[in-house]
Design an enzyme around this catalytic site. Structure first.
Site, PDB file in Angstrom:
ATOM      1  N   VAL A  62       0.846  -0.999  -0.165  1.00 64.59           N
ATOM      2  CA  VAL A  62       0.024  -0.019  -0.160  1.00 64.59           C
ATOM      3  C   VAL A  62       0.874   1.084  -0.086  1.00 64.59           C
ATOM      4  O   VAL A  62       1.778   1.141   0.688  1.00 64.59           O
ATOM      5  CB  VAL A  62      -0.829  -0.057   1.346  1.00 64.59           C
ATOM      6  CG1 VAL A  62      -1.682   1.383   1.324  1.00 64.59           C
ATOM      7  CG2 VAL A  62      -1.878  -1.241   1.245  1.00 64.59           C
ATOM      8  N   ALA A 107       4.298   4.066   3.237  1.00 68.46           N
ATOM      9  CA  ALA A 107       4.102   2.886   2.476  1.00 68.46           C
ATOM     10  C   ALA A 107       3.904   1.745   3.507  1.00 68.46           C
ATOM     11  O   ALA A 107       4.560   1.672   4.523  1.00 68.46           O
ATOM     12  CB  ALA A 107       4.965   2.562   1.299  1.00 68.46           C
ATOM     13  N   LYS A 108       3.348   0.657   3.223  1.00 69.32           N
ATOM     14  CA  LYS A 108       3.669  -0.598   4.035  1.00 69.32           C
ATOM     15  C   LYS A 108       3.208  -1.793   3.183  1.00 69.32           C
ATOM     16  O   LYS A 108       2.208  -1.631   2.061  1.00 69.32           O
ATOM     17  CB  LYS A 108       2.597  -0.687   5.212  1.00 69.32           C
ATOM     18  CG  LYS A 108       2.961  -1.440   6.307  1.00 69.32           C
ATOM     19  CD  LYS A 108       4.013  -0.687   7.069  1.00 69.32           C
ATOM     20  CE  LYS A 108       4.385  -1.683   8.156  1.00 69.32           C
ATOM     21  NZ  LYS A 108       5.281  -1.160   9.001  1.00 69.32           N
ATOM     22  N   GLY A 109       3.812  -2.913   3.488  1.00 76.62           N
ATOM     23  CA  GLY A 109       3.519  -4.198   2.679  1.00 76.62           C
ATOM     24  C   GLY A 109       3.305  -5.387   3.722  1.00 76.62           C
ATOM     25  O   GLY A 109       3.658  -5.406   5.037  1.00 76.62           O
TER      26      GLY A 109
END
Ligand code: NAD
Length: 440
Positions: A62, A107-109
């Site tokens: 994201v 962001a992050k995953g």
């Protein structure tokens, strides 16, 4: 019955709406842009497991906001991770980077998987496939992953190698941070989040808001989580003379009134794979750890650990949020009424992304700074973050910086530190968006 919502989107919107009350002149048309993620990438991919069977994994990356620079945020491997959680964590990254003033967006995953049930080779295949699926999105100047729960420098080495193989002939080291030193990782990155927690706490205590705790030395500290962040924080606090009364992992908590011996705890964890059952310690649950007798409570594991159901019983006078989102908005209100101070996640654990930024700068310049250089820069950054938020909080306290309810005109109460930190960060992102000019 407790009807509190643990939905991470609800939490982050409640936190945002509260912070917004303390921001003047936030253009209402920008609010959706600030709340919503820029984009959500959902990828389902198959992996061949060691026994020859095939399993499909769901994963996310994201991007929340890119106003300050490329996306930055960890990758989490966890069986319970949800899209909502990844979105809320990406949002936290935006506010964190804005607050500590580093030129990254949020962001992050995540990959939904249980690392305890996967072999090293399976984890490598998952990581490579996930990276390959993201190859058009991640990049040294577009979106830069880092470690988070159940990922580490080995995971980052696989991400780098995969990306580099698919993009040969360039300096690809800045595509990911938290790498092993040999691959361009930074000294101090593994320790940065725990070390940053210490610097933030040290500076906060120097403001003398809590008469019972004036220094780290002698403070009784309980830490939930004994992974990267929790174990380093324990060592850093202990090095300065704190008494570590409780430590936990997913199996439960070990407690000692007179203080745990960290070498013995680490050795026990290494040998048995868990903390529970260590001789000479009392076994508690993770819930009991939160309410245990201590001065400083450091949640360093998962979200929603401090909630309406246990906030009333917390004995700590200071909570330092090493984990992301460990406290619910209802708990925040209870803690503020009780006079318990909370150093929020976007300040307390910002050391990780700060040294990730230093790693990225070193990689672009093909340099390697020494540990003293890293730690002295980190300390300065963390101290100035505390000073900034404290100064603004103090202005609200003495009513120089009055905030009023825009609808009723009534004066709002002095906000907690989370609200002040978030208001500062949101304001920076909003102002910079307008300064850049709305495209086209
Ligand atoms: P990690 O995987 O190294 O460690 C996680 C720890 O949490 C382990 O000790 C695990 O046993 C424990 N845990 C897991 N489930 C639990 C449960 N249900 N109850 C209690 N403990 C449980 O992860 P980490 O990198 O140390 O991250 C910990 C937290 O810090 C996360 O919230 C993460 O988002 C946050 N954080 C990490 C970094 C970083 O640099 N690694 C940076 C900023 C924030």
């Amino acid at each position: 019955m407790d009807t509190e919502s643990f939905n991470p989107i609800v939490t982050s919107e409640q936190q945002f709406n509260r912070a917004r009350l303390y921001i003047n002149h936030l253009k209402s048309g920008l609010v959706d842009f600030l709340i919503q993620p820029k984009h959500i990438n959902i990828i389902n991919f198959p992996i061949e497991l060691d026994d020859g069977s095939v399993k499909t994994f769901r994963s996310y990356r994201v991007i929340h906001n890119l106003v300050f620079g490329p996306g930055k945020g960890g990758i989490r491997y966890h069986q319970d991770v949800t899209e909502e959680e990844v979105v809320s964590l990406a949002k936290l990254m935006t506010w964190k980077c804005a607050l500590v003033n580093i030129p990254f967006g949020g962001a992050k995953g995540a990959v939904i998987c249980n690392t305890k049930e996967l072999s090293r080779n399976e984890l490598r295949r998952i990581t490579r496939r996930f990276t390959a699926e993201l190859v058009a999105q991640i990049g040294p100047n577009t979106d830069i992953p880092a470690p988070d729960m159940y990922t580490d420098e080995q995971t980052m080495a696989w991400i780098y190698d995969t990306y580099d193989t698919l993009n040969p002939g360039k300096n690809n080291r800045p595509v990911v941070t938290g790498k092993p030193i040999e691959l361009g990782g930074s000294y101090g990155r593994t320790e940065a989040t725990g070390q940053g927690c210490l610097y933030v706490t040290e500076r906060f205590l120097s403001k003398k808001l809590i008469p019972e705790i004036t220094a780290i030395a002698g403070a009784r500290v309980a830490i939930q989580g004994f992974g990267n962040v929790g174990s380093i924080a324990a060592q850093a606090f202990s090095n300065l003379g704190a008494v570590i009364t409780a430590l936990s992992d997913s199996s439960g908590c070990v407690y000692s009134e007179s203080g745990l011996n960290l070498d013995e705890v680490s050795a026990f964890k290494k040998e048995h794979g868990c903390l529970i059952g260590m001789p000479g310690t009392l076994s508690l649950t993770n819930e009991e750890l939160i309410e245990s007798d201590c001065d400083i409570l450091i949640p360093a594991a998962i979200s929603n650990q401090i909630h309406a159901g246990n906030a009333h019983n917390i004995k700590a006078k200071l909570i330092v949020e090493a984990a992301n989102n460990p406290t619910t908005p209802s708990a925040d209100a209870i803690l503020q009424n009780k006079g318990v101070f909370v150093i929020p996640d976007i300040m307390a654990n910002a050391g990780g992304v700060t040294v990730s930024y230093y790693e990225w700068v070193q990689n672009h310049a093909n340099e390697q700074w020494n540990l003293d250089e890293i730690n002295s820069r980190l300390k300065k950054k963390m101290y100035s973050c505390v000073d900034l938020v404290f100064k603004r909080w103090q202005a609200f306290l003495v009513e120089e910086d009055k905030a009023t309810d825009k609808e009723t005109g009534e004066q709002l109460p002095c906000p907690d530190f989370r609200t002040v930190a978030l208001a500062t960060a949101i304001e920076r992102v909003a102002n910079t968006t307008l300064m850049r000019g709305i495209w086209p």
